[in-house]
Scaffold this motif. Structure first.
Motif, PDB file in Angstrom:
ATOM      1  N   SER A   1       0.841  -1.198   0.000  1.00 51.54           N
ATOM      2  CA  SER A   1       0.000   0.000   0.000  1.00 51.54           C
ATOM      3  C   SER A   1       0.877   1.250   0.000  1.00 51.54           C
ATOM      4  O   SER A   1       2.098   1.182   0.237  1.00 51.54           O
ATOM      5  CB  SER A   1      -0.908   0.013   1.225  1.00 51.54           C
ATOM      6  N   MET A   2       0.285   2.405  -0.237  1.00 51.62           N
ATOM      7  CA  MET A   2       1.046   3.655  -0.239  1.00 51.62           C
ATOM      8  C   MET A   2       1.633   3.961   1.128  1.00 51.62           C
ATOM      9  O   MET A   2       2.611   4.709   1.233  1.00 51.62           O
ATOM     10  CB  MET A   2       0.173   4.814  -0.725  1.00 51.62           C
ATOM     11  N   GLU A   3       1.049   3.404   2.187  1.00 44.79           N
ATOM     12  CA  GLU A   3       1.577   3.624   3.537  1.00 44.79           C
ATOM     13  C   GLU A   3       2.894   2.885   3.769  1.00 44.79           C
ATOM     14  O   GLU A   3       3.690   3.277   4.628  1.00 44.79           O
ATOM     15  CB  GLU A   3       0.556   3.173   4.592  1.00 44.79           C
ATOM     16  N   HIS A   4       3.132   1.817   2.993  1.00 43.41           N
ATOM     17  CA  HIS A   4       4.314   0.994   3.227  1.00 43.41           C
ATOM     18  C   HIS A   4       5.302   0.987   2.056  1.00 43.41           C
ATOM     19  O   HIS A   4       6.512   0.912   2.286  1.00 43.41           O
ATOM     20  CB  HIS A   4       3.902  -0.447   3.536  1.00 43.41           C
ATOM     21  N   ALA A   5       4.808   1.014   0.834  1.00 43.62           N
ATOM     22  CA  ALA A   5       5.673   0.929  -0.344  1.00 43.62           C
ATOM     23  C   ALA A   5       5.615   2.223  -1.142  1.00 43.62           C
ATOM     24  O   ALA A   5       4.548   2.821  -1.296  1.00 43.62           O
ATOM     25  CB  ALA A   5       5.257  -0.256  -1.223  1.00 43.62           C
ATOM     26  N   ARG A   6       6.758   2.615  -1.641  1.00 47.00           N
ATOM     27  CA  ARG A   6       6.843   3.809  -2.487  1.00 47.00           C
ATOM     28  C   ARG A   6       7.266   3.344  -3.877  1.00 47.00           C
ATOM     29  O   ARG A   6       8.327   2.730  -4.047  1.00 47.00           O
ATOM     30  CB  ARG A   6       7.827   4.814  -1.902  1.00 47.00           C
ATOM     31  N   ILE A   7       6.435   3.633  -4.867  1.00 44.91           N
ATOM     32  CA  ILE A   7       6.638   3.120  -6.221  1.00 44.91           C
ATOM     33  C   ILE A   7       6.514   4.277  -7.216  1.00 44.91           C
ATOM     34  O   ILE A   7       5.572   5.069  -7.156  1.00 44.91           O
ATOM     35  CB  ILE A   7       5.598   2.038  -6.569  1.00 44.91           C
TER      36      ILE A   7
ATOM     37  N   GLU B   1       9.750  23.634 -26.325  1.00 43.17           N
ATOM     38  CA  GLU B   1       9.339  23.266 -27.687  1.00 43.17           C
ATOM     39  C   GLU B   1       9.451  21.760 -27.872  1.00 43.17           C
ATOM     40  O   GLU B   1      10.433  21.129 -27.495  1.00 43.17           O
ATOM     41  CB  GLU B   1      10.226  23.980 -28.710  1.00 43.17           C
ATOM     42  N   GLY B   2       8.408  21.160 -28.445  1.00 38.44           N
ATOM     43  CA  GLY B   2       8.405  19.738 -28.716  1.00 38.44           C
ATOM     44  C   GLY B   2       7.838  18.878 -27.606  1.00 38.44           C
ATOM     45  O   GLY B   2       7.633  17.678 -27.801  1.00 38.44           O
ATOM     46  N   ILE B   3       7.584  19.468 -26.428  1.00 38.48           N
ATOM     47  CA  ILE B   3       7.032  18.706 -25.312  1.00 38.48           C
ATOM     48  C   ILE B   3       5.544  18.439 -25.546  1.00 38.48           C
ATOM     49  O   ILE B   3       4.789  19.339 -25.896  1.00 38.48           O
ATOM     50  CB  ILE B   3       7.213  19.472 -23.986  1.00 38.48           C
ATOM     51  N   ARG B   4       5.131  17.191 -25.362  1.00 37.88           N
ATOM     52  CA  ARG B   4       3.727  16.816 -25.479  1.00 37.88           C
ATOM     53  C   ARG B   4       3.313  16.076 -24.214  1.00 37.88           C
ATOM     54  O   ARG B   4       3.955  15.098 -23.822  1.00 37.88           O
ATOM     55  CB  ARG B   4       3.493  15.928 -26.710  1.00 37.88           C
ATOM     56  N   LEU B   5       2.247  16.542 -23.590  1.00 36.77           N
ATOM     57  CA  LEU B   5       1.825  16.004 -22.302  1.00 36.77           C
ATOM     58  C   LEU B   5       0.701  14.996 -22.451  1.00 36.77           C
ATOM     59  O   LEU B   5      -0.161  15.127 -23.322  1.00 36.77           O
ATOM     60  CB  LEU B   5       1.348  17.140 -21.388  1.00 36.77           C
ATOM     61  N   TYR B   6       0.728  13.990 -21.579  1.00 33.47           N
ATOM     62  CA  TYR B   6      -0.388  13.063 -21.435  1.00 33.47           C
ATOM     63  C   TYR B   6      -0.887  13.146 -20.001  1.00 33.47           C
ATOM     64  O   TYR B   6      -0.087  13.300 -19.063  1.00 33.47           O
ATOM     65  CB  TYR B   6       0.033  11.625 -21.728  1.00 33.47           C
ATOM     66  N   LYS B   7      -2.178  13.020 -19.832  1.00 32.62           N
ATOM     67  CA  LYS B   7      -2.769  12.980 -18.496  1.00 32.62           C
ATOM     68  C   LYS B   7      -3.870  11.936 -18.496  1.00 32.62           C
ATOM     69  O   LYS B   7      -4.647  11.839 -19.453  1.00 32.62           O
ATOM     70  CB  LYS B   7      -3.353  14.348 -18.116  1.00 32.62           C
ATOM     71  N   ASP B   8      -3.927  11.131 -17.427  1.00 34.30           N
ATOM     72  CA  ASP B   8      -4.978  10.132 -17.315  1.00 34.30           C
ATOM     73  C   ASP B   8      -5.271   9.873 -15.850  1.00 34.30           C
ATOM     74  O   ASP B   8      -4.419  10.092 -14.987  1.00 34.30           O
ATOM     75  CB  ASP B   8      -4.580   8.824 -18.010  1.00 34.30           C
ATOM     76  N   ARG B   9      -6.477   9.403 -15.583  1.00 33.62           N
ATOM     77  CA  ARG B   9      -6.892   9.112 -14.213  1.00 33.62           C
ATOM     78  C   ARG B   9      -6.582   7.656 -13.910  1.00 33.62           C
ATOM     79  O   ARG B   9      -7.041   6.750 -14.624  1.00 33.62           O
ATOM     80  CB  ARG B   9      -8.383   9.406 -14.036  1.00 33.62           C
ATOM     81  N   MET B  10      -5.829   7.419 -12.834  1.00 37.05           N
ATOM     82  CA  MET B  10      -5.317   6.086 -12.547  1.00 37.05           C
ATOM     83  C   MET B  10      -5.595   5.671 -11.105  1.00 37.05           C
ATOM     84  O   MET B  10      -5.611   6.509 -10.197  1.00 37.05           O
ATOM     85  CB  MET B  10      -3.803   6.033 -12.777  1.00 37.05           C
ATOM     86  N   PRO B  11      -5.765   4.366 -10.872  1.00 37.29           N
ATOM     87  CA  PRO B  11      -5.861   3.864  -9.495  1.00 37.29           C
ATOM     88  C   PRO B  11      -4.476   3.844  -8.838  1.00 37.29           C
ATOM     89  O   PRO B  11      -3.471   3.569  -9.499  1.00 37.29           O
ATOM     90  CB  PRO B  11      -6.410   2.451  -9.672  1.00 37.29           C
ATOM     91  N   PHE B  12      -4.437   4.145  -7.549  1.00 37.37           N
ATOM     92  CA  PHE B  12      -3.185   4.156  -6.799  1.00 37.37           C
ATOM     93  C   PHE B  12      -3.125   3.043  -5.753  1.00 37.37           C
ATOM     94  O   PHE B  12      -2.052   2.591  -5.401  1.00 37.37           O
ATOM     95  CB  PHE B  12      -3.007   5.500  -6.086  1.00 37.37           C
ATOM     96  N   ASP B  13      -4.283   2.633  -5.246  1.00 36.50           N
ATOM     97  CA  ASP B  13      -4.278   1.682  -4.134  1.00 36.50           C
ATOM     98  C   ASP B  13      -5.592   0.924  -4.086  1.00 36.50           C
ATOM     99  O   ASP B  13      -6.624   1.407  -4.582  1.00 36.50           O
ATOM    100  CB  ASP B  13      -4.072   2.432  -2.814  1.00 36.50           C
ATOM    101  N   PHE B  14      -5.562  -0.281  -3.474  1.00 36.27           N
ATOM    102  CA  PHE B  14      -6.736  -1.135  -3.300  1.00 36.27           C
ATOM    103  C   PHE B  14      -7.015  -1.359  -1.821  1.00 36.27           C
ATOM    104  O   PHE B  14      -6.109  -1.354  -0.988  1.00 36.27           O
ATOM    105  CB  PHE B  14      -6.505  -2.522  -3.922  1.00 36.27           C
ATOM    106  N   TYR B  15      -8.298  -1.603  -1.511  1.00 29.41           N
ATOM    107  CA  TYR B  15      -8.650  -2.226  -0.241  1.00 29.41           C
ATOM    108  C   TYR B  15      -8.425  -3.734  -0.375  1.00 29.41           C
ATOM    109  O   TYR B  15      -8.205  -4.251  -1.477  1.00 29.41           O
ATOM    110  CB  TYR B  15     -10.119  -1.949   0.104  1.00 29.41           C
ATOM    111  N   SER B  16      -8.504  -4.449   0.724  1.00 29.08           N
ATOM    112  CA  SER B  16      -8.232  -5.892   0.716  1.00 29.08           C
ATOM    113  C   SER B  16      -9.220  -6.677  -0.145  1.00 29.08           C
ATOM    114  O   SER B  16      -8.917  -7.783  -0.594  1.00 29.08           O
ATOM    115  CB  SER B  16      -8.235  -6.442   2.139  1.00 29.08           C
TER     116      SER B  16
END
Length: 250
Positions: A56-62, A191-206
């Motif tokens: 989880s985000m409380e224990h692992a940093r990814i 110049e030349g930079i192209r951005l992407y943005k998307d909504r993503m899951p970060f963590d699960f319950y059990s």
């Protein structure tokens, strides 16, 4: 953070299904944090649904960065129509459009760099030992079993080989994907930079319900972005740019 492990996640193609997609299976272009946690669990041999607390985000940093340009390709795939117990094929097939992520470079391989650290130092050390010895407990995939993957260039950075910077809006050249909530102002685009943005899951319950989501930002070809950042930023001694983990600000 006493140590940080990096490794390259490599494969010919990928499919990271978007959690909000409909019957068409759309894909993220980079693996969400939940996918990366699952890959770490597979490398260590952790059973399905047993690792959500440990990783989880409380224990692992990814964190993750895109190392090669990628492109999307839509392919209609035949699946068994399993409604009303059609597992033997008696109900025929159903066709589903699936978005695959493919390399957009001469090497014909997708490459992501993964950054991993854990509050329990032994967890990081155990993973590092296995990867440095090229030992995986389970096979790994870039999302689907049709997308096999492997690990290259594992490296463990000890405390004296990395720098940590607490940031309150300072600008850094960030090479990793970044949660939008970490931004504290406008991006400085080149110049030349192209951005992407998307909504993503970060963590699960059990029970596999989604626990945390956020919008994630990255550059199309994996180039570093000059951004004002809140929270912790890291720099590895042999890297020119800075990185952040897939974490968000409340």
């Amino acid at each position: 953070m006493s140590s940080l492990l990096t490794f390259d996640l490599v494969g010919p193609m990928a499919h990271f299904r978007k959690f909000y997609t409909n019957s068409s299976s759309l894909s993220y272009k980079i693996p969400p944090r939940t996918v990366l946690a699952g890959i770490v669990a597979a490398l260590l041999g952790l059973e399905r649904d047993s690792y959500y607390d440990d990783l989880s985000m409380e224990h692992a940093r990814i964190g993750v960065s895109l190392e090669t340009p990628v492109r999307s390709y839509m392919q209609t795939v035949n699946y068994l129509f399993t409604k009303n117990e059609g597992w033997d094929g008696c109900r025929g097939h159903t066709q589903i459009p699936v978005e695959f992520v493919l390399p957009n470079c001469p090497l014909k391989l997708i490459r992501y760099k993964v950054y991993f650290s854990h509050v329990h130092e032994g967890f990081t050390q155990k993973l590092a030992e296995q990867l440095l010895a090229s030992r995986y407990k389970y096979p790994i995939y870039l999302g689907l079993s049709e997308c096999p993957a492997w690990i290259e260039s594992p490296k463990l950075y000890e405390n004296n080989e990395l720098q940590i910077f607490p940031s309150s809006g300072e600008r850094f050249f960030i090479e990793t994907a970044l949660a939008i909530s970490r931004l504290s102002g406008d991006l400085k685009l080149r110049e030349g930079i192209r951005l992407y943005k998307d909504r993503m899951p970060f963590d699960f319950y059990s029970d596999r319900r989604i626990k945390a989501v956020d919008d994630v930002l990255w550059e199309e070809n994996g180039r570093a972005l000059e951004v004002p950042v809140n929270g912790e930023v890291f720099k590895l001694q042999d890297h020119d740019h800075f990185g952040v983990f897939l974490e968000f600000q409340q």
